[in-house]
Design a protein around this motif. Structure first.
Motif, PDB file in Angstrom:
ATOM      1  N   GLN A  77      12.890 100.744 -18.079  1.00 15.96           N
ATOM      2  CA  GLN A  77      14.574 100.868 -17.184  1.00 15.96           C
ATOM      3  C   GLN A  77      15.739 101.244 -18.823  1.00 15.96           C
ATOM      4  N   ASP A  78      16.618 100.597 -18.052  1.00 19.56           N
ATOM      5  CA  ASP A  78      17.261 100.577 -19.780  1.00 19.56           C
ATOM      6  C   ASP A  78      17.551  99.420 -20.051  1.00 19.56           C
ATOM      7  N   LEU A  79      16.086  97.833 -20.614  1.00 26.17           N
ATOM      8  CA  LEU A  79      16.451  97.186 -20.932  1.00 26.17           C
ATOM      9  C   LEU A  79      15.605  97.308 -22.604  1.00 26.17           C
ATOM     10  N   THR A  80      15.958  96.197 -23.110  1.00 24.77           N
ATOM     11  CA  THR A  80      14.488  96.578 -24.413  1.00 24.77           C
ATOM     12  C   THR A  80      14.171  95.046 -24.125  1.00 24.77           C
ATOM     13  N   LEU A  81      13.130  95.153 -24.094  1.00 24.12           N
ATOM     14  CA  LEU A  81      11.713  93.237 -23.824  1.00 24.12           C
ATOM     15  C   LEU A  81      11.527  93.151 -25.540  1.00 24.12           C
ATOM     16  N   LYS A  82      11.840  92.198 -25.548  1.00 23.19           N
ATOM     17  CA  LYS A  82      10.674  91.758 -27.110  1.00 23.19           C
ATOM     18  C   LYS A  82       8.905  91.420 -26.732  1.00 23.19           C
ATOM     19  N   MET A  83       8.576  91.772 -27.267  1.00 21.22           N
ATOM     20  CA  MET A  83       7.175  92.483 -27.087  1.00 21.22           C
ATOM     21  C   MET A  83       5.513  91.494 -28.082  1.00 21.22           C
ATOM     22  N   LYS A  84       5.397  91.064 -27.668  1.00 22.52           N
ATOM     23  CA  LYS A  84       4.059  89.424 -28.635  1.00 22.52           C
ATOM     24  C   LYS A  84       2.727  89.699 -28.258  1.00 22.52           C
ATOM     25  N   PRO A  85       2.194  89.833 -28.506  1.00 18.84           N
ATOM     26  CA  PRO A  85       0.624  90.131 -28.017  1.00 18.84           C
ATOM     27  C   PRO A  85      -0.050  88.365 -27.909  1.00 18.84           C
ATOM     28  N   PRO A  86      -0.531  87.907 -26.654  1.00 17.85           N
ATOM     29  CA  PRO A  86      -1.155  88.858 -25.321  1.00 17.85           C
ATOM     30  C   PRO A  86      -0.741  88.724 -24.170  1.00 17.85           C
ATOM     31  N   VAL A  87       1.252  89.395 -24.339  1.00 18.84           N
ATOM     32  CA  VAL A  87       1.795  89.506 -23.656  1.00 18.84           C
ATOM     33  C   VAL A  87       1.983  90.905 -22.142  1.00 18.84           C
ATOM     34  N   PHE A  88       1.770  90.621 -21.486  1.00 24.43           N
ATOM     35  CA  PHE A  88       1.225  92.642 -21.114  1.00 24.43           C
ATOM     36  C   PHE A  88       2.432  92.891 -21.171  1.00 24.43           C
ATOM     37  N   GLY A 130       3.399  86.818 -11.439  1.00 22.49           N
ATOM     38  CA  GLY A 130       2.803  87.186 -12.313  1.00 22.49           C
ATOM     39  C   GLY A 130       3.989  88.225 -13.600  1.00 22.49           C
ATOM     40  N   CYS A 131       4.906  87.202 -13.434  1.00 21.62           N
ATOM     41  CA  CYS A 131       5.861  87.939 -14.628  1.00 21.62           C
ATOM     42  C   CYS A 131       5.897  88.147 -16.320  1.00 21.62           C
ATOM     43  N   GLY A 132       4.676  88.165 -17.558  1.00 20.80           N
ATOM     44  CA  GLY A 132       4.438  88.596 -17.991  1.00 20.80           C
ATOM     45  C   GLY A 132       5.802  88.752 -18.845  1.00 20.80           C
ATOM     46  N   SER A 133       6.311  89.958 -19.505  1.00 19.83           N
ATOM     47  CA  SER A 133       7.281  90.251 -20.116  1.00 19.83           C
ATOM     48  C   SER A 133       9.111  89.564 -19.276  1.00 19.83           C
ATOM     49  N   GLY A 134       8.408  90.179 -17.581  1.00 23.01           N
ATOM     50  CA  GLY A 134      10.314  89.367 -17.037  1.00 23.01           C
ATOM     51  C   GLY A 134      10.110  91.098 -17.049  1.00 23.01           C
ATOM     52  N   ALA A 135       9.522  92.225 -17.592  1.00 21.40           N
ATOM     53  CA  ALA A 135       9.836  93.897 -17.181  1.00 21.40           C
ATOM     54  C   ALA A 135      10.520  94.633 -15.635  1.00 21.40           C
ATOM     55  N   ILE A 136       9.922  93.315 -14.723  1.00 23.24           N
ATOM     56  CA  ILE A 136      10.067  94.132 -13.511  1.00 23.24           C
ATOM     57  C   ILE A 136      11.548  93.145 -12.551  1.00 23.24           C
ATOM     58  N   GLY A 137      10.893  91.978 -12.803  1.00 24.32           N
ATOM     59  CA  GLY A 137      12.211  91.039 -12.427  1.00 24.32           C
ATOM     60  C   GLY A 137      13.554  91.005 -13.544  1.00 24.32           C
ATOM     61  N   LEU A 138      13.613  91.532 -14.342  1.00 30.53           N
ATOM     62  CA  LEU A 138      15.133  91.426 -15.184  1.00 30.53           C
ATOM     63  C   LEU A 138      15.157  93.075 -15.298  1.00 30.53           C
ATOM     64  N   SER A 139      14.708  93.755 -14.731  1.00 32.24           N
ATOM     65  CA  SER A 139      15.078  95.305 -14.323  1.00 32.24           C
ATOM     66  C   SER A 139      16.258  95.315 -13.144  1.00 32.24           C
ATOM     67  N   SER A 161       7.905  84.099 -23.030  1.00 29.74           N
ATOM     68  CA  SER A 161       8.437  85.318 -23.094  1.00 29.74           C
ATOM     69  C   SER A 161       9.805  85.777 -22.251  1.00 29.74           C
ATOM     70  N   ILE A 162       9.262  85.519 -21.082  1.00 31.93           N
ATOM     71  CA  ILE A 162      10.501  85.779 -19.758  1.00 31.93           C
ATOM     72  C   ILE A 162      11.615  85.248 -20.766  1.00 31.93           C
ATOM     73  N   VAL A 163      11.076  83.663 -20.479  1.00 33.71           N
ATOM     74  CA  VAL A 163      12.609  82.680 -20.613  1.00 33.71           C
ATOM     75  C   VAL A 163      13.850  83.326 -21.776  1.00 33.71           C
ATOM     76  N   SER A 164      12.340  84.478 -22.783  1.00 33.79           N
ATOM     77  CA  SER A 164      12.987  84.264 -24.524  1.00 33.79           C
ATOM     78  C   SER A 164      13.980  85.389 -23.971  1.00 33.79           C
ATOM     79  N   ASN A 165      13.377  86.768 -23.156  1.00 36.97           N
ATOM     80  CA  ASN A 165      14.429  87.923 -22.951  1.00 36.97           C
ATOM     81  C   ASN A 165      15.087  87.852 -21.986  1.00 36.97           C
ATOM     82  N   SER A 166      15.061  86.666 -20.728  1.00 40.54           N
ATOM     83  CA  SER A 166      16.058  86.704 -20.115  1.00 40.54           C
ATOM     84  C   SER A 166      17.295  85.671 -20.210  1.00 40.54           C
ATOM     85  N   ARG A 167      17.127  84.931 -21.661  1.00 33.62           N
ATOM     86  CA  ARG A 167      18.145  84.828 -22.454  1.00 33.62           C
ATOM     87  C   ARG A 167      18.917  85.597 -23.689  1.00 33.62           C
ATOM     88  N   ARG A 168      18.479  86.731 -23.870  1.00 32.02           N
ATOM     89  CA  ARG A 168      18.224  88.080 -24.691  1.00 32.02           C
ATOM     90  C   ARG A 168      19.396  88.668 -23.853  1.00 32.02           C
TER      91      ARG A 168
END
Length: 301
Positions: A77-88, A130-139, A161-168
């Motif tokens: 969407q319009d978010l930039t998410l930090k990605m690190k394996p093996p997060v979906f 099953g939030c993974g990186s938080g893409a859906i919820g944070l969007s 991963s989602i804790v980090s992305n939500s703070r960023r």
């Protein structure tokens, strides 16, 4: 530079060779895509530091690491998410699921605003399983400022991963993140959080027999637990539906991304579980042929 990298990738049978090379070069030059670079950036000689960074990133891609992990970030969407394996890794088609939820939530909000019988005392609460990186919820939090979110994941690496992305993204005040496995500790553990308006999930839905057909990038680097849905692809889907009846408000909604075979299977399964008061309301086929499935919860007195 990108042309020579693309040729190396092609020689080593790297999928989307040219696209991968463009993403890597653009990232090192400080842009999202090659099209975002200006003429001077493209024509200017690379510094020794830039050349070294490109070589390091290319080496990772040559090992079939997904470009999202190679770059360490990805846009959704319009978010930039930090990605690190093996997060979906969030897929483009899941953006369609988010758009469907946004449309429905806006429709509900409009209906609520027009109703004097049920005044809204607080914003809707969304539960993501099953939030993974938080893409859906944070969007959704970004687009719907009155919404709050509860996000669950059974894997610690996804939780972090989602804790980090939500703070960023400065959304941590409206999201509650829990390391939680609904297969071993189901709906009873969610009671203290109260009833929710909507459940969303991109659950593991791939049939187990189809897992071996996945690309090497997926099999070697991504969390297979976020993909393998068991024999019929419905092991986690059934858990979510069984839980939904207990934690959804009346007239609540469930949104799931599923295999094209699943709506009929889910309908049949729900017909044998009438006590759940769940009904498949609609399906939407995305551009990859998968389905977004919308279910409605309503207790009939």
């Amino acid at each position: 530079m990108r042309s020579s990298i693309g040729k190396v990738f092609e020689a080593n049978n790297i999928p989307e060779a040219q696209t991968s090379s463009e993403y890597i070069v653009s990232h090192v030059l400080g842009a999202k895509t090659f099209q975002n670079l200006n003429g001077s950036s493209i024509s200017a000689p690379l510094s020794a530091k830039q050349q070294k960074e490109i070589q390091q990133l290319c080496a990772k891609r040559l090992q079939r690491m997904p470009v999202q992990y190679v770059l360490g970030e990805w846009d959704f969407q319009d978010l930039t998410l930090k990605m690190k394996p093996p997060v979906f890794i969030p897929r483009p088609e899941t953006e369609e699921l988010v758009s469907l939820i946004l449309d429905e939530e806006r429709r509900k909000r409009l209906a609520s605003a027009c109703s004097k019988d049920f005044p809204e005392t607080h914003g809707p609460v969304i539960l993501e399983v099953g939030c993974g990186s938080g893409a859906i919820g944070l969007s959704l939090l970004k687009k719907l400022p009155n919404v709050s979110d509860i996000s669950l994941d059974r894997f610690f690496f996804a939780f972090h991963s989602i804790v980090s992305n939500s703070r960023r993204l400065h959304l941590q005040e409206r999201i509650h993140i829990f390391h939680h496995d609904i297969t071993s500790c189901p709906w009873v553990c969610l009671q203290p959080w109260g009833l929710v308006d909507t459940i969303i999930s991109n659950p593991p839905y791939i049939f187990h027999e189809d897992m071996s057909d996945l690309a090497a990038e997926i099999l070697c680097f991504e969390d297979l637990g976020a993909l393998d849905g068991g024999i019929d692809g419905m092991s986690i889907i059934k858990e979510i539906l069984a839980m939904a009846s207990y934690i959804l408000k009346d007239c609540g909604s469930v949104y799931l991304e599923v295999d094209p075979r699943h709506p009929k299977m889910v309908t049949n399964w729900l017909s044998s579980h009438p006590d759940l008061f769940l009904f498949v309301s609609a399906t939407h086929k995305d551009f990859y042929g998968n389905l977004e499935m919308y279910l409605h919860h309503e207790k009939i007195n």
